[in-house]
Motif scaffolding. Structure first.
Motif, PDB file in Angstrom:
ATOM      1  N   ARG A   9       0.791  -1.235   0.000  1.00 53.19           N
ATOM      2  CA  ARG A   9       0.000   0.000   0.000  1.00 53.19           C
ATOM      3  C   ARG A   9       0.822   1.283   0.000  1.00 53.19           C
ATOM      4  O   ARG A   9       0.276   2.351  -0.235  1.00 53.19           O
ATOM      5  N   HIS A  70       0.981   7.288   0.708  1.00 48.85           N
ATOM      6  CA  HIS A  70      -0.129   6.375   0.417  1.00 48.85           C
ATOM      7  C   HIS A  70      -0.958   7.047  -0.664  1.00 48.85           C
ATOM      8  O   HIS A  70      -1.430   8.174  -0.473  1.00 48.85           O
ATOM      9  N   VAL A  75       1.784  10.424   4.455  1.00 48.73           N
ATOM     10  CA  VAL A  75       0.994   9.971   5.596  1.00 48.73           C
ATOM     11  C   VAL A  75       1.844   9.722   6.837  1.00 48.73           C
ATOM     12  O   VAL A  75       1.309   9.624   7.938  1.00 48.73           O
ATOM     13  N   ASP A 103      -4.583  11.377  10.950  1.00 47.27           N
ATOM     14  CA  ASP A 103      -5.637  11.030   9.999  1.00 47.27           C
ATOM     15  C   ASP A 103      -5.528   9.577   9.537  1.00 47.27           C
ATOM     16  O   ASP A 103      -6.481   9.031   8.978  1.00 47.27           O
ATOM     17  N   HIS A 104      -4.369   8.966   9.772  1.00 50.25           N
ATOM     18  CA  HIS A 104      -4.118   7.605   9.289  1.00 50.25           C
ATOM     19  C   HIS A 104      -3.804   6.627  10.424  1.00 50.25           C
ATOM     20  O   HIS A 104      -3.360   5.509  10.158  1.00 50.25           O
ATOM     21  N   TRP A 105      -4.044   7.046  11.664  1.00 51.13           N
ATOM     22  CA  TRP A 105      -3.856   6.134  12.783  1.00 51.13           C
ATOM     23  C   TRP A 105      -4.815   4.957  12.635  1.00 51.13           C
ATOM     24  O   TRP A 105      -5.937   5.090  12.159  1.00 51.13           O
ATOM     25  N   GLY A 106      -4.350   3.793  13.033  1.00 54.96           N
ATOM     26  CA  GLY A 106      -5.171   2.591  12.970  1.00 54.96           C
ATOM     27  C   GLY A 106      -5.148   1.902  11.620  1.00 54.96           C
ATOM     28  O   GLY A 106      -5.805   0.879  11.426  1.00 54.96           O
ATOM     29  N   SER A 107      -4.370   2.422  10.683  1.00 54.62           N
ATOM     30  CA  SER A 107      -4.316   1.875   9.324  1.00 54.62           C
ATOM     31  C   SER A 107      -3.290   0.762   9.164  1.00 54.62           C
ATOM     32  O   SER A 107      -3.259   0.091   8.138  1.00 54.62           O
ATOM     33  N   GLY A 108      -2.408   0.603  10.147  1.00 53.80           N
ATOM     34  CA  GLY A 108      -1.311  -0.361  10.022  1.00 53.80           C
ATOM     35  C   GLY A 108      -0.103   0.201   9.291  1.00 53.80           C
ATOM     36  O   GLY A 108       0.861  -0.518   9.050  1.00 53.80           O
ATOM     37  N   PHE A 109      -0.127   1.489   8.964  1.00 51.18           N
ATOM     38  CA  PHE A 109       0.980   2.085   8.220  1.00 51.18           C
ATOM     39  C   PHE A 109       2.278   2.092   9.015  1.00 51.18           C
ATOM     40  O   PHE A 109       3.359   1.954   8.437  1.00 51.18           O
ATOM     41  N   GLU A 112       3.881  -1.408   8.750  1.00 53.37           N
ATOM     42  CA  GLU A 112       4.222  -1.663   7.346  1.00 53.37           C
ATOM     43  C   GLU A 112       5.439  -0.836   6.906  1.00 53.37           C
ATOM     44  O   GLU A 112       6.384  -1.367   6.304  1.00 53.37           O
TER      45      GLU A 112
END
Length: 171
Positions: A9, A70, A75, A103-109, A112
């Protein structure tokens, strides 16, 4: 050809001199600031100094910090720098830290991107280990760290990931 790391991603690219504002936007997002070591916004001048050191690291050592994209949008930031004195480990060992915009917390970024950077350090960079400093009260970071395969706790807030341990857990 520009160095880039890709995951399913994400695209990670080395930080550039023109990234100062985006790095500040990620690091100084109001929800991020309380999770930092200082608990305060990082002044522009200090971020500019950090960025200059990261650029020098890329130039002089071929490793450094990454801007995480992303779908083409920034991000997160993966910081890669020597841990320095006072950590209880070799001050030259590289530390990896991931800062994800809220804004992208909890995405697994975080996991990764951090694993992509670690695999690059172990492969292309030839490093045998990295360390990860995490405040034990930062539940989001502790949750992300729990998903890192092969990570080992060194003390209350310092963890280690080795090339050998990660090799046991292919991407």
């Amino acid at each position: 050809m520009t160095l880039r790391l890709t995951t399913d991603r994400l695209v990670l690219r080395p930080v550039l001199a023109g990234d100062l504002d985006v790095l500040l936007a990620i690091r100084n997002a109001p929800a991020v600031v309380p999770t930092t070591g200082t608990g305060e916004a990082l002044p522009r001048e200090r971020m500019a100094e950090r960025l200059a050191r990261r650029l020098a690291s890329w130039r002089d050592h071929g490793v450094g910090s990454w801007l995480v994209l992303h779908e083409g949008e920034p991000v997160a930031l993966v910081e890669v720098a020597p841990i320095g004195e006072g950590s209880g480990v070799d001050p030259d060992v590289l530390e990896i830290g991931v800062v994800v915009h809220p804004d992208h917390w909890g995405s697994g970024f975080a996991v990764e991107a951090g694993l992509a950077a670690a695999r690059d350090l172990f492969g292309r960079g030839g490093h045998e280990r990295v360390v990860i400093g995490v405040d034990p009260d930062n539940t989001r970071s502790m949750g992300a760290l729990a998903k890192v395969p092969g990570v080992r706790r060194l003390d209350a807030d310092l963890y280690e990931l080795t090339a050998a341990a990660l090799a046991d857990h292919p991407a």
